[in-house]
Design an enzyme around this catalytic site. Structure first.
Site, short mmCIF file in Angstrom:
data_model
loop_
_atom_site.label_atom_id
_atom_site.label_comp_id
_atom_site.label_asym_id
_atom_site.label_seq_id
_atom_site.Cartn_x
_atom_site.Cartn_y
_atom_site.Cartn_z
N GLU A 154 -6.13 119.41 -46.77
CA GLU A 154 -5.44 118.73 -47.86
C GLU A 154 -6.36 118.60 -49.08
O GLU A 154 -7.55 118.33 -48.94
CB GLU A 154 -4.98 117.34 -47.39
N CYS A 173 -9.67 117.20 -56.29
CA CYS A 173 -10.36 116.54 -55.19
C CYS A 173 -10.25 117.46 -53.97
O CYS A 173 -9.14 117.76 -53.53
CB CYS A 173 -9.67 115.20 -54.93
N CYS A 232 -12.90 114.25 -39.82
CA CYS A 232 -14.25 113.75 -40.08
C CYS A 232 -14.75 113.05 -38.83
O CYS A 232 -13.98 112.34 -38.15
CB CYS A 232 -14.24 112.77 -41.25
N CYS A 245 -15.25 105.95 -40.40
CA CYS A 245 -15.23 104.71 -41.17
C CYS A 245 -13.92 104.02 -40.82
O CYS A 245 -12.89 104.67 -40.68
CB CYS A 245 -15.32 104.99 -42.67
N CYS A 264 -10.34 104.53 -42.90
CA CYS A 264 -10.04 105.85 -43.46
C CYS A 264 -9.17 106.68 -42.52
O CYS A 264 -9.48 106.82 -41.33
CB CYS A 264 -11.37 106.57 -43.72
N GLY A 314 -13.22 114.69 -44.95
CA GLY A 314 -14.52 115.09 -44.43
C GLY A 314 -15.70 114.57 -45.21
O GLY A 314 -15.57 114.04 -46.32
N GLU A 315 -16.86 114.71 -44.59
CA GLU A 315 -18.11 114.26 -45.19
C GLU A 315 -18.85 115.52 -45.69
O GLU A 315 -19.35 116.31 -44.89
CB GLU A 315 -18.93 113.51 -44.11
N SER A 318 -19.40 113.06 -52.83
CA SER A 318 -19.31 111.69 -52.32
C SER A 318 -19.76 111.66 -50.86
O SER A 318 -19.31 112.45 -50.05
CB SER A 318 -17.86 111.21 -52.42
N LEU A 369 -20.52 102.78 -50.54
CA LEU A 369 -21.30 101.61 -50.11
C LEU A 369 -20.43 100.65 -49.28
O LEU A 369 -20.72 100.37 -48.13
CB LEU A 369 -21.87 100.91 -51.34
N HIS A 370 -19.42 100.10 -49.90
CA HIS A 370 -18.39 99.26 -49.25
C HIS A 370 -18.88 97.91 -48.71
O HIS A 370 -18.06 97.06 -48.36
CB HIS A 370 -17.67 100.00 -48.12
N ASN A 377 -6.36 101.51 -49.89
CA ASN A 377 -5.06 102.18 -49.79
C ASN A 377 -4.61 102.13 -48.34
O ASN A 377 -5.37 102.53 -47.45
CB ASN A 377 -5.20 103.64 -50.24
N CYS A 411 -7.14 107.91 -52.08
CA CYS A 411 -8.41 107.92 -51.34
C CYS A 411 -8.20 107.37 -49.94
O CYS A 411 -7.61 106.30 -49.77
CB CYS A 411 -9.43 106.99 -51.99
N1 SAH Z 1 -16.57 111.37 -46.77
C1 SAH Z 1 -16.92 111.05 -48.09
C2 SAH Z 1 -15.90 111.44 -49.13
C3 SAH Z 1 -14.42 111.23 -48.87
S1 SAH Z 1 -13.61 109.73 -49.06
C4 SAH Z 1 -17.24 109.60 -48.23
O1 SAH Z 1 -16.95 108.84 -47.32
O2 SAH Z 1 -17.83 109.24 -49.23
C5 SAH Z 1 -13.65 109.20 -50.76
C6 SAH Z 1 -13.77 107.68 -50.87
O3 SAH Z 1 -12.60 106.99 -50.39
C7 SAH Z 1 -14.93 107.12 -50.05
O4 SAH Z 1 -15.66 106.19 -50.80
C8 SAH Z 1 -14.20 106.45 -48.90
O5 SAH Z 1 -14.98 105.49 -48.27
C9 SAH Z 1 -12.99 105.89 -49.59
N2 SAH Z 1 -11.91 105.51 -48.67
C10 SAH Z 1 -11.70 105.91 -47.40
N3 SAH Z 1 -10.58 105.33 -46.91
C11 SAH Z 1 -10.07 104.56 -47.88
C12 SAH Z 1 -8.91 103.75 -47.99
N4 SAH Z 1 -8.05 103.62 -46.99
N5 SAH Z 1 -8.69 103.09 -49.16
C13 SAH Z 1 -9.53 103.24 -50.20
N6 SAH Z 1 -10.64 104.01 -50.16
C14 SAH Z 1 -10.91 104.67 -49.02
FE1 SF4 Z 2 -15.83 107.90 -43.65
FE2 SF4 Z 2 -15.58 109.62 -45.67
FE3 SF4 Z 2 -15.34 110.45 -43.13
FE4 SF4 Z 2 -13.44 108.93 -44.18
S1 SF4 Z 2 -13.98 110.99 -44.83
S2 SF4 Z 2 -14.38 108.70 -42.13
S3 SF4 Z 2 -14.61 107.61 -45.52
S4 SF4 Z 2 -17.18 109.63 -44.09
#
Ligand code: SAH
Ligand code: SF4
Length: 352
Positions: A102, A115, A122, A126, A129, A171-172, A203, A227-228, A302, A345
């Site tokens: 996607e 994007c 992934c 997290c 996500c 993905g990361e 990112s 960071l979060h 989200n 996101c």
């Molecule tokens: N894997 C990478 C990039 C993809 S996600 C990373 O984690 O940085 C892009 C951003 O969306 C990241 O900062 C991620 O933590 C955030 N994100 C993931 N799930 C989310 C959600 N449900 N609502 C808002 N942001 C989210």
């Molecule tokens: Fe975490 Fe980014 Fe992987 Fe989602 S895509 S699980 S935010 S590392």
């Protein structure tokens, strides 16, 4: 074989994964000079030809053989979903092995941003996500990353040469480092799309050694750090990778990245109501951002089906941002685009 890698193709390599140098090497094997690779790059990336037919300055024999030397076809666009305002589109590409990836194209009055995904799923899980819920299916190849950009550019008709590219899809990216870098270099090629390094943002959830490696690439790519949380106790819970590379190590790597590339790092901070949006969180976040130095990008959570987190109210997001202003040099709130098509996101994970 590493089961997480893309399956190796049985036919010729895919064009979109070849640098101009590698293409020239393949052509040299056929006794052809390197400038033929320059011409093909220009046809594909600057004149947007997707087959050799119209490549009029190539000898007929090369046009006939080209598709035997490299696969020029893009992955099939299985679905395109647009928001009602037509500013955001989510693309689902069907890959050769049946995997689906996607990508999202977003337009604002100022710019077009693509994007892209770096992996299918992934591994990092997290806790808020959708992609993390899928687990890791496999890494994407450089060709599959470049193809996402080309497919979205084709959809938008290349009206806008100056788009931004963010690795914020599935993905990361730093867990699939080499294909990501190869894709960036192909997109950066002056005889191809010539995407400026400053227009690209990677990112990461915090793979510290790879942040250090990225700093040594000699390209001023943007870096966004997810960071979060401002304490290890909370970040351990939200981003499990923190147990491997805790905040102090992550922030030190981010600081070095900024120093070496001259780019101000972005701190992404997904706001979860009642979890990380309290006053003391803002105070600590402000101090971290000032110290780095960095920009802060707040992302109101989200919703992901099956997860219990809550998005803070707009008033509470606003109050959190304002609390940061006196301390942090630059704060933006990422206005959600694409929630209605599960394209915001953290919502990419086969939800639509
Ligand atoms: N894997 C990478 C990039 C993809 S996600 C990373 O984690 O940085 C892009 C951003 O969306 C990241 O900062 C991620 O933590 C955030 N994100 C993931 N799930 C989310 C959600 N449900 N609502 C808002 N942001 C989210
Ligand atoms: Fe975490 Fe980014 Fe992987 Fe989602 S895509 S699980 S935010 S590392």
């Amino acid at each position: 074989m590493d089961t997480l890698s893309a399956p190796s193709p049985t036919g010729p390599p895919n064009f979109y994964g070849l640098s101009r140098g590698l293409l020239a090497d393949r052509l040299a094997g056929q006794g052809l000079p390197p400038y033929r690779a320059d011409q093909i790059f220009s046809w594909v990336y600057q004149k947007h030809r997707r087959s050799p037919d119209g490549m009029t300055n190539l000898p007929t024999a090369l046009r006939e053989r080209l598709e035997a030397l490299c696969e020029l076809r893009l992955p099939e666009v299985a679905t395109v979903l647009g928001t009602r305002d037509a500013l955001t589109h989510k693309f689902v590409l069907g890959l050769a092995d049946g995997a689906r990836v996607e990508s999202v194209a977003m337009r604002t009055e100022k710019r077009l941003t693509f994007c892209v995904s770096s992996q299918v799923g992934c591994a990092l899980k997290c806790t808020f996500c959708a992609t993390g819920l899928m687990g890791l299916q496999r890494n994407l190849t450089a060709a599959e990353i470049v193809a996402q950009v080309v497919a979205m550019g084709d959809f938008h008709g290349w009206q806008d040469d100056r788009f931004n590219l963010v690795f914020m899809g599935m993905g990361e990216p730093l867990a699939n480092y080499q294909p990501m870098m190869e894709a960036i270099r192909i997109l950066h090629d002056p005889l191809g799309i010539h995407l400026g390094a400053r227009r690209v943002t990677v990112s990461t959830s915090g793979i510290v050694p790879q942040i250090r490696r990225l700093a040594g690439e000699g390209l001023p790519l943007g870096l966004a750090v997810s960071l979060h949380a401002t304490t290890d106790a909370l970040r351990d819970r939200l981003v499990p990778l923190n147990r491997r590379w805790p905040l102090a190590e992550l922030l030190a790597a981010a600081r070095d990245y900024g120093r070496r590339t001259g780019r101000r790092v972005t701190l992404e901070y997904t706001l979860l109501a009642g979890v990380n949006d309290r006053d003391e969180d803002a105070v600590r976040l402000g101090a971290i951002a000032r110290d780095l130095p960095s920009k802060i990008n707040l992302i109101p959570y989200n919703p992901v089906p099956g997860l219990q987190w809550q998005r803070p109210t707009p008033e509470s997001v606003d109050a959190f941002a304002k609390r940061l202003w006196p301390m942090a040099p630059a704060v933006t709130v990422r206005h959600t685009q694409g929630g209605e098509i599960w394209a915001a996101c953290g919502q990419l994970g086969g939800l639509a």
